[in-house]
Design an enzyme around this catalytic site. Structure first.
Site, PDB file in Angstrom:
ATOM      1  N   HIS A  20      -2.014  19.470 -24.855  1.00 43.85           N
ATOM      2  CA  HIS A  20      -2.311  18.040 -24.699  1.00 43.85           C
ATOM      3  C   HIS A  20      -3.665  17.631 -25.272  1.00 43.85           C
ATOM      4  CE1 HIS A  20       1.212  18.119 -22.219  1.00 43.85           C
ATOM      5  NE2 HIS A  20       1.113  16.855 -21.896  1.00 43.85           N
ATOM      6  N   HIS A  76       5.029  11.106 -27.347  1.00 43.73           N
ATOM      7  CA  HIS A  76       4.190  11.998 -26.539  1.00 43.73           C
ATOM      8  C   HIS A  76       4.588  13.473 -26.709  1.00 43.73           C
ATOM      9  CE1 HIS A  76       1.773  13.331 -23.155  1.00 43.73           C
ATOM     10  NE2 HIS A  76       2.831  13.988 -22.705  1.00 43.73           N
ATOM     11  N   LYS A 107       2.426  11.915 -10.453  1.00 43.94           N
ATOM     12  CA  LYS A 107       1.477  11.108 -11.247  1.00 43.94           C
ATOM     13  C   LYS A 107       2.198   9.852 -11.698  1.00 43.94           C
ATOM     14  CE  LYS A 107      -1.506  14.551 -13.407  1.00 43.94           C
ATOM     15  NZ  LYS A 107      -1.928  15.062 -14.722  1.00 43.94           N
ATOM     16  N   HIS A 148      -3.036  14.721 -27.487  1.00 43.48           N
ATOM     17  CA  HIS A 148      -3.420  13.335 -27.169  1.00 43.48           C
ATOM     18  C   HIS A 148      -4.175  12.701 -28.330  1.00 43.48           C
ATOM     19  CE1 HIS A 148      -3.077  13.733 -22.537  1.00 43.48           C
ATOM     20  NE2 HIS A 148      -2.022  13.150 -23.052  1.00 43.48           N
ATOM     21  N   ARG A 166       0.831  -1.236   0.000  1.00 39.79           N
ATOM     22  CA  ARG A 166       0.000   0.000   0.000  1.00 39.79           C
ATOM     23  C   ARG A 166       0.847   1.260   0.000  1.00 39.79           C
ATOM     24  NH1 ARG A 166      -2.763  -3.103   3.835  1.00 39.79           N
ATOM     25  NH2 ARG A 166      -4.555  -4.153   2.924  1.00 39.79           N
ATOM     26  N   GLU A 175      -4.664  18.367  -9.396  1.00 35.15           N
ATOM     27  CA  GLU A 175      -5.124  18.901 -10.678  1.00 35.15           C
ATOM     28  C   GLU A 175      -6.584  19.354 -10.622  1.00 35.15           C
ATOM     29  OE1 GLU A 175      -3.484  16.765 -14.042  1.00 35.15           O
ATOM     30  OE2 GLU A 175      -5.087  17.528 -15.310  1.00 35.15           O
ATOM     31  N   GLU A 210       8.180  19.728 -24.096  1.00 33.88           N
ATOM     32  CA  GLU A 210       7.629  19.973 -22.751  1.00 33.88           C
ATOM     33  C   GLU A 210       8.245  21.251 -22.166  1.00 33.88           C
ATOM     34  OE1 GLU A 210       5.114  18.521 -21.389  1.00 33.88           O
ATOM     35  OE2 GLU A 210       4.963  16.526 -22.278  1.00 33.88           O
ATOM     36  N   ASN A 239      -1.427  20.981 -18.977  1.00 37.00           N
ATOM     37  CA  ASN A 239      -1.943  20.214 -20.118  1.00 37.00           C
ATOM     38  C   ASN A 239      -1.980  21.037 -21.398  1.00 37.00           C
ATOM     39  OD1 ASN A 239      -2.394  17.833 -18.665  1.00 37.00           O
ATOM     40  ND2 ASN A 239      -4.303  18.666 -17.849  1.00 37.00           N
ATOM     41  N   LYS A 283       7.182  23.824 -12.490  1.00 33.75           N
ATOM     42  CA  LYS A 283       6.241  22.718 -12.252  1.00 33.75           C
ATOM     43  C   LYS A 283       6.110  22.422 -10.761  1.00 33.75           C
ATOM     44  CE  LYS A 283       4.715  18.143 -13.575  1.00 33.75           C
ATOM     45  NZ  LYS A 283       4.812  16.954 -14.418  1.00 33.75           N
ATOM     46  N   ARG A 319      -3.091  23.313 -11.948  1.00 34.16           N
ATOM     47  CA  ARG A 319      -2.244  22.270 -12.549  1.00 34.16           C
ATOM     48  C   ARG A 319      -2.703  21.880 -13.954  1.00 34.16           C
ATOM     49  NH1 ARG A 319       0.240  16.723  -9.756  1.00 34.16           N
ATOM     50  NH2 ARG A 319       1.358  16.092 -11.629  1.00 34.16           N
TER      51      ARG A 319
END
Ligand SMILES: NC(=O)c1ccc[n+]([C@@H]2O[C@H](COP(=O)([O-])OP(=O)(O)OC[C@H]3O[C@@H](n4cnc5c(N)ncnc54)[C@H](O)[C@@H]3O)[C@@H](O)[C@H]2O)c1
Length: 354
Positions: free
Chosen positions: A226, A242, A128, A230, A106, A215, A170, A223, A205, A219
């Protein structure tokens, strides 16, 4: 060098020329690393603890089934709950190792030593973690911040040029979010990637992630590029990397900003973006292939009462502004049609000049 991060930030961030063993965990630890980096790691005098896992890495294998044997391996060792997992590799490896660390007992502590520019500039920071499902990328994951991030320039020496370019987008994204046009223009020129750019990007960041770890608001600005990115990435059958898809998405979103009434970006800036992106033109899917993917975007919101393919679906978009910070808007996915067409035209124009 330790980067200044906000007080209480979950991750200590170090930027180094070469890897330094004194930055490894003090207590018990194990390593899961991209096998491509094994030689670099050991020849730099870095230790390989007992039970190290050297794994081959690809986006196709960024699946739960890949990390299950790692978890079984750690349970057999057994890896203690006080132990730290050290992840060495690009974004695919760090996303998977971070998720495995979140799941094992966990949650055990982890460190990330990113080795690709994209991972240094983006994937390794922010907590993330995740893997892909058949239905889409990063659909299973957890927020689990690494205790420490150590980015070393020496790792970039073996990184293929295409992946260096991939990471550059990025960095450009970060400049555009902040409206830092001189910085963005500098990064669009030919020439090597400067580590100072990575430093600036990580510092930005860290601040954003600290203020909005889940997010919920600010945040989302990360994106930028994106939404269309995407869709283009998936529509290319992941032939686009990416960062490349984000680069195309950045140009698309500059055009969208103008479309929805914001001040147009200067043609010279759009051309500079298009010039760097022109080699990717053959991988840009036509609009009919992109629209269904935009409608299925993770952040798309269905408006009650509207059919899936009707303009009743709203999509969260980030709009850049020349010389000013980007803003957030909710728009119908169909608004992307015209920017998508202009994107293709601009790329073709620049390709014909090359
Ligand atoms: N967690 C996040 O916030 C976040 C953010 C952005 C992207 N991502 C994820 O990151 C992934 C992409 O990461 P990536 O671009 O690093 O891809 P990657 O991890 O696949 O690495 C790219 C390629 O370079 C190789 N490689 C890595 N470092 C190397 C080095 N120093 N020398 C030689 N080869 C090296 C890898 O083996 C791989 O073949 C995607 O899965 C994306 O979803 C995550």
């Amino acid at each position: 060098m330790r980067l200044a991060t906000p007080t209480g930030f979950a991750t200590e961030v170090f930027l180094q020329e070469t890897p330094d063993p004194s930055l490894l965990p003090e207590g018990p630890w194990t390593l899961v690393g991209d096998v491509r980096l094994r030689e670099t790691w050991t020849s730099a005098g870095m230790p390989e603890p007992a039970h190290t896992l050297w794994v081959s890495v690809s986006e196709e294998e960024k699946k739960l089934r890949t990390i299950l044997p790692w978890l079984e391996h750690w349970a057999r060792v057994p890896l203690h709950r006080e132990a730290t997992v050290v992840a060495l590799g690009g974004g695919v490896l760090s996303d998977m190792a971070g998720l495995a660390s979140a799941l094992y007992l966990r949650g055990v502590a982890w460190q990330v030593w990113p080795t690709s520019l994209l991972a240094m500039a983006d994937a390794a920071l922010g907590g993330k973690t995740g893997v892909d499902l058949a239905a889409g990328k990063n659909l299973v994951g957890a927020f689990h911040a690494p205790r420490r991030l150590v980015a070393c320039t020496a790792f970039l020496e073996s990184l293929p040029t295409r992946h260096l370019e991939n990471g550059r987008w990025e960095l450009v994204k970060t400049a555009l979010i902040q409206g830092e046009m001189a910085w963005a223009a500098e990064m669009l020129q030919d020439g090597p990637v400067k580590f100072a750019w990575v430093e600036r990007t990580l510092a930005y960041k860290a601040g954003v992630v600290h203020r909005d770890p889940r997010e919920a608001g600010e945040r989302r600005l990360l994106n930028l590029g994106h939404t269309l990115g995407h869709a283009l990435e998936a529509a290319s059958g992941y032939g686009l990397l990416h960062g490349e898809a984000v680069g195309l998405g950045l140009l698309g979103t500059c055009l969208l900003a103008e479309e929805v009434g914001l001040k147009a970006f200067p043609p010279a800036f759009l051309e500079a973006l298009a010039r760097r992106l022109a080699p990717l033109a053959p991988l840009v899917a036509p609009w009919p292939a992109c629209l269904p993917l935009l409608l299925r975007d993770k952040k798309a919101k269905h408006v009650p009462g509207a059919a899936e393919d009707e303009p009743g679906t709203e999509i969260h978009c980030i709009l850049p502004r020349f010389g000013e910070p980007a803003i957030q808007r909710t728009l119908a996915p169909q608004v992307w049609e015209s920017p998508h067409a202009r994107l293709i035209d601009l790329l073709a124009q620049e390709a014909s000049r090359a």
